[in-house]
Design a protein around this motif. Structure first.
Motif, short mmCIF file in Angstrom:
data_model
loop_
_atom_site.label_atom_id
_atom_site.label_comp_id
_atom_site.label_asym_id
_atom_site.label_seq_id
_atom_site.Cartn_x
_atom_site.Cartn_y
_atom_site.Cartn_z
N ILE A 1 0.98 -1.18 -0.05
CA ILE A 1 -0.09 -0.06 -0.10
C ILE A 1 0.86 1.31 0.05
O ILE A 1 2.11 0.97 0.27
N ALA A 2 0.17 2.20 -0.32
CA ALA A 2 0.98 3.91 -0.27
C ALA A 2 0.97 4.81 0.72
O ALA A 2 1.54 5.73 0.87
N GLU A 54 5.95 4.36 13.27
CA GLU A 54 7.33 4.66 13.45
C GLU A 54 8.14 3.97 12.35
O GLU A 54 9.29 4.59 11.96
N LEU A 55 7.79 3.07 11.53
CA LEU A 55 8.56 2.35 10.65
C LEU A 55 8.11 2.14 9.12
O LEU A 55 8.95 1.75 8.14
N TRP A 56 7.08 2.62 8.79
CA TRP A 56 6.53 2.81 7.48
C TRP A 56 6.71 4.25 7.01
O TRP A 56 6.53 5.20 7.63
N PRO A 57 7.04 4.14 5.77
CA PRO A 57 7.57 3.23 4.67
C PRO A 57 8.58 2.61 5.20
O PRO A 57 9.54 3.69 5.78
N GLY A 58 8.92 1.49 4.75
CA GLY A 58 10.02 0.57 5.48
C GLY A 58 10.11 -0.70 5.38
O GLY A 58 9.07 -1.28 4.94
N MET A 112 4.17 -1.25 3.52
CA MET A 112 4.38 0.18 2.66
C MET A 112 5.70 0.28 2.27
O MET A 112 6.48 0.75 3.09
N PRO A 113 5.97 -0.11 1.07
CA PRO A 113 7.64 0.24 0.89
C PRO A 113 8.23 1.38 0.60
O PRO A 113 7.39 2.41 0.48
N ASP A 114 9.37 1.68 1.11
CA ASP A 114 9.93 2.85 0.85
C ASP A 114 10.93 3.07 -0.52
O ASP A 114 12.22 3.09 -0.40
N HIS A 115 9.97 3.25 -1.63
CA HIS A 115 10.77 3.47 -2.74
C HIS A 115 9.73 4.33 -3.60
O HIS A 115 8.63 3.86 -3.67
N ASP A 116 10.32 5.38 -4.15
CA ASP A 116 9.18 6.13 -4.94
C ASP A 116 8.62 5.60 -6.19
O ASP A 116 7.41 5.95 -6.43
N VAL A 117 9.48 4.53 -6.75
CA VAL A 117 8.96 3.92 -8.01
C VAL A 117 7.70 2.86 -7.34
O VAL A 117 6.69 2.88 -7.89
N ALA A 118 7.95 2.35 -6.48
CA ALA A 118 6.91 1.35 -5.91
C ALA A 118 5.64 2.07 -5.32
O ALA A 118 4.59 1.79 -5.78
N LEU A 119 5.92 3.18 -4.64
CA LEU A 119 4.69 3.90 -4.14
C LEU A 119 4.02 4.63 -5.64
O LEU A 119 2.67 4.54 -5.38
#
Ligand code: TXA
Ligand code: MG
Length: 341
Positions: free
Chosen positions: A65-66, A88-92, A119-126
């Motif tokens: 999710i974004a 605390e830890l998203w995106p991550g 929730m991934p910490d990557h602009d392309v993924a988001l």
């Protein structure tokens, strides 16, 4: 099917989003490894993911999710621990398991009544998640049983002709998959170690357990993450981990290299690489920077396959902090073969 491999421009992200909404599959970079995405609410997309990877369909997918709010569309109960960790830890690189809502298809959760959310910490993924409608089911984008991809070319190697598009965002940042924490029962439990360590989680939650199957793979304990049951991350060559004092490890490995008539490789580090003679010597990085080591690990295993390596000898790393995740992947690659010297 022709697989397009494209750079993640705004226009290509928009097109990738359309592919997902129409039930197609798009591979994309995250901060951990490349994922193979499909619309999480479309059971056909999930079926296609299993088919493309050759993955058993009882092995559930992570829904990406974004924004944190989207989690309430997936989870029927979001416990206090969920909010503490997500805030605390998203995106991550952290996946959280909670009880699922009825609308999340069983195809996506491998028949389970829980759902894994990240929730991934990557602009392309988001960007892809937003363009595709907000809910992207994605396992790692490797063929089942091969090391997870850290480059777009790894995805192409395994899945060319089986998926619609690959978004090439260059090399990932961490190189091993996210930490998975099960929050669906009383005590938060780590089902798969990753970059977010047990110590970090304990700092936020207090008590956190490790799935017993992780520390004692020989026992009859059944891993709670179905995917941890399968032999994963397997190179074609037979891999052994040699554990002990650096000098003794090098002596033993050199001895094996000189005796073996086979194509051999050594997985070593900056500090020790000059100790080895013979074979293909692959340095993973400095022992003082485990993130370098983790980023190189799967890539090195794929290189060994391409070189036709038959025997792999690897140094070991202390199983503490992030080292627990690195050793978990190495032990699996080695089928738990450890030589003590
Ligand atoms: O870093 C990552 O997590 C990457 C990137 C692409 O996000 N994804 C990834 O997905 O590693 P995959 O499918 O290769 O691994 C997911 C693991 C599997 O071991 C699966 O069994 C477990 O998560 N899993 C997923 N949903 C679960 C659930 N509801 N209960 C228990 N385990 C679950
Ligand atoms: Mg995987």
């Amino acid at each position: 099917m022709i697989t397009e491999c494209v750079t993640p421009t705004e226009e290509n992200l928009r097109r990738a989003g359309e592919i997902l909404k129409n039930g197609g599959l798009v591979a994309f970079p995250t901060e951990t490894v490349y994922g193979l995405g499909g619309d999480a609410f479309n059971p056909d997309s999930s079926r296609k993911i299993y088919a493309a990877k050759g993955r058993p369909s009882d092995n559930p997918l992570i829904v990406h999710i974004a924004d944190k709010e989207s989690a309430s569309e997936l989870g029927s109960v979001l416990p206090e621990s969920f909010h503490l960790l997500a805030d605390e830890l998203w995106p991550g690189p952290l996946t959280l398991i909670v009880k699922k809502k009825a609308r999340v298809p069983e195809e996506t959760t491998g028949g389970l009544d829980t759902v894994a959310i990240r929730m991934p910490d990557h602009d392309v993924a988001l960007g892809l998640i937003r363009a595709g409608g907000g809910f992207v089911a994605a396992p790692s984008a490797n063929a089942s049983g091969r090391p997870s991809p850290t480059l777009a070319s790894h995805v192409a190697e395994d899945l060319n002709g089986r998926i619609d598009m690959i978004l090439d965002g260059g090399e990932v940042g961490i190189g091993v998959e996210s930490t998975i924490v099960d929050l669906s029962e009383d005590v938060p439990t780590i089902l798969r170690p990753g970059y977010i360590t047990k110590e970090r989680l304990e700092g936020l939650l207090g008590r956190v357990e490790l799935d017993p199957a992780l520390s004692d793979p020989g026992s009859s304990a059944r891993p709670k993450a179905p995917g941890m049951r399968y032999r994963h991350y397997a190179p074609k060559g037979r891999m052994s981990i040699v554990n002990g004092d650096a000098q003794a490890v090098a002596e033993r490995i050199n001895d094996e290299l000189s005796k073996s008539g086979k194509a051999c490789a050594v997985l070593c580090t900056e500090e020790t690489k000059s100790l080895y003679h013979g074979g293909l010597i692959r340095c993973l990085g400095s022992r003082s920077d485990l993130k370098q080591v983790s980023l190189q690990l799967y890539r090195a295993l794929r290189e060994f396959d391409a070189e036709g390596i038959e025997e792999i000898y690897a140094e070991s790393f202390p199983e503490e902090g992030f080292g627990l995740a690195v050793m978990n992947r190495m032990l699996k690659a080695a089928g738990y073969t450890v030589v003590e010297v």
